[in-house]
Design an enzyme around this catalytic site. Structure first.
Site, PDB file in Angstrom:
ATOM      1  N   ASP A 177      40.050  44.135  39.295  1.00 38.38           N
ATOM      2  CA  ASP A 177      41.379  44.667  39.614  1.00 38.38           C
ATOM      3  C   ASP A 177      42.143  44.993  38.339  1.00 38.38           C
ATOM      4  O   ASP A 177      41.805  44.518  37.245  1.00 38.38           O
ATOM      5  CB  ASP A 177      42.179  43.675  40.461  1.00 38.38           C
ATOM      6  CG  ASP A 177      42.579  42.422  39.688  1.00 38.38           C
ATOM      7  OD1 ASP A 177      41.698  41.819  39.041  1.00 38.38           O
ATOM      8  OD2 ASP A 177      43.765  42.047  39.730  1.00 38.38           O
TER       9      ASP A 177
ATOM     10  N   GLU B 169      42.546  39.035  39.848  1.00 45.08           N
ATOM     11  CA  GLU B 169      42.866  38.167  38.710  1.00 45.08           C
ATOM     12  C   GLU B 169      44.264  38.439  38.187  1.00 45.08           C
ATOM     13  O   GLU B 169      44.973  37.517  37.747  1.00 45.08           O
ATOM     14  CB  GLU B 169      41.822  38.372  37.597  1.00 45.08           C
ATOM     15  CG  GLU B 169      41.915  37.373  36.454  1.00 45.08           C
ATOM     16  CD  GLU B 169      42.828  37.820  35.307  1.00 45.08           C
ATOM     17  OE1 GLU B 169      43.031  37.034  34.368  1.00 45.08           O
ATOM     18  OE2 GLU B 169      43.330  38.971  35.353  1.00 45.08           O
TER      19      GLU B 169
END
Length: 416
Positions: free
Chosen positions: A83, A178
């Site tokens: 991400d 994350e």
């Protein structure tokens, strides 16, 4: 060892897929578009020849490079997240390749006069003569952490293609979310099955980190009383003024812009308010556990003191711990840091061992039973339009991964 074009093409194929995470979402992954890269990675891992490839219902990816030696050695892992930060848009990323960087200003976007300058970003001077991948000034790049993914995939591909390099079993893992603090939340450490791992999520070439902040988030809610301002004398209580008193009563120089190294801070990052109610959102950070606990107590005592002044609860404070310093879990296992340091030195990379002024998946994973130091991925200026990564740094990161695998097999073959 690694073709510049090969690693650059792979990196660009990842960053041009939008994987921005969303802190307001309750799903995992927090955005459906993260599946686009996740599914591509599964296909690619299959193509390069890894085994035991899996992707679960939350988009956590795991795969195995089997051992090619007879001796029993520890199973090690390499982990990155796919991400990108919601701090700045990751949609329609258009990377620019700067060959043989001349050390001068880089025009990211001529029409908007967006300049990446070494006068402001001094680290650029380290990479004169190298190949840089930059943004076009309108998005972030996504080197955090698609550079790490690029390096892990490329290193595994290289080891598959070069069986003469001896290594034990290697596990790799790619995680969603994350950037919003959830990357390790649903990571199955038992299924991963590694003795330890490394996150490839650092910045400058040579970074090697095994300590990070202890972290907490605080929500301070201030209650006031709204009364018609023409008749408010002795009746109105303006929550914004009380909030102001709270803000200025905390140590002014213990904020991110005034601290460095292992110095902790209070960081006010959001204010929303009116007369009736004001909400302050803080993050609390400190490498030292005792100082960390003391910071939380400072905020609680300040709230209590203000409540005493008003003879009622005008301030309510809620503090939640987020993650802890992984040093406490790694200090007894320093050989896993030593191997990474030796790998870098053998490749003529100067190790930069320093504390992380933040956190990584590795900090949470270390407390979940998977000791996990952090290694450079090569990028700079994460989470914004000035982000860039030198291709040579990514190549060096690949070499470090390969060397760690090789050294682990050589040094720890009889120490299980």
């Amino acid at each position: 060892m690694i073709s510049k074009k090969h690693i650059t093409d792979r990196f660009i194929s990842y960053v041009t897929i939008d994987t921005e995470s969303d802190p307001e979402s309750n799903t995992t992954p927090s955005t459906a578009k993260q599946w686009d890269l996740a599914n591509k990675l599964v296909e690619e891992l299959t193509h390069i020849g890894l085994e035991d490839i899996s992707i679960d219902e939350n988009a956590y990816i795991m795969a195995t490079l089997p051992s090619n030696i007879d001796n029993e050695v520890p199973t090690i892992g390499f982990i990155s997240h796919f991400d990108t930060s919601p701090d700045f848009t990751g949609a329609n990323v258009r990377p620019q390749i700067i060959e043989n960087y001349d050390g001068k200003d880089i025009v990211l976007n001529k029409s908007e006069n967006i300049i990446l300058s070494p006068d402001y970003f001094e680290d650029l001077k380290l990479y004169k003569g190298q190949t840089l991948v930059t943004t076009d000034g309108t998005t972030l790049l996504g080197a955090d952490d698609k550079a790490g993914i690029t390096e892990i995939v490329t290193a595994m591909e290289y080891l598959v293609q070069h069986p003469e390099i001896k290594h034990g079993k290697i596990r790799i893992g790619f995680t969603p979310d994350e950037e919003i603090g959830r990357g390790a939340h649903k990571f199955d450490v038992k299924k991963f099955g590694a003795d330890w791992a490394y996150t490839m999520d650092g910045s400058e070439i040579g970074e090697l980190e095994y300590e990070n902040f202890n972290a907490a988030g605080a929500v301070v809610t201030v209650k006031g009383k709204i009364v018609h301002p023409g008749y408010a004398k002795g009746k109105m209580i303006n929550s914004m003024y009380i909030a102001q008193d709270f803000i200025i009563s905390l140590p002014r120089l213990e904020t991110p812009e005034h601290t460095s190294g292992r110095e902790g801070f209070f960081h006010l990052h959001t204010i929303k308010g009116d007369v009736e109610e004001t909400q302050l959102q803080y993050i609390i950070r400190d490498h030292n556990k005792e100082h960390f606990e003391a910071r939380k107590e400072v905020m609680k005592k300040l709230a209590a003191e203000i409540n005493m002044q008003y003879k009622r609860e005008v301030i309510h404070i809620e503090i939640k711990d987020q993650y802890y310093n992984m040093r406490e879990k790694i200090e007894s296992l320093m050989y896993i840091v030593d191997i990474a340091e030796e790998a870098m030195k053998s490749l003529n990379i100067k190790p930069l061992i320093k504390p992380i002024r933040g956190g990584t998946d590795g900090s949470q994973l270390s407390y979940m039973g998977l000791p996990c130091p952090n290694i450079f991925a090569g990028g700079h200026n994460f989470h914004g339009r000035y982000e860039y990564v030198p291709v040579e740094s990514m190549i060096k990161a690949v070499e470090v991964i390969v060397k760690i695998a090789e050294l682990t097999a050589i040094k720890l073959a009889y120490k299980m």
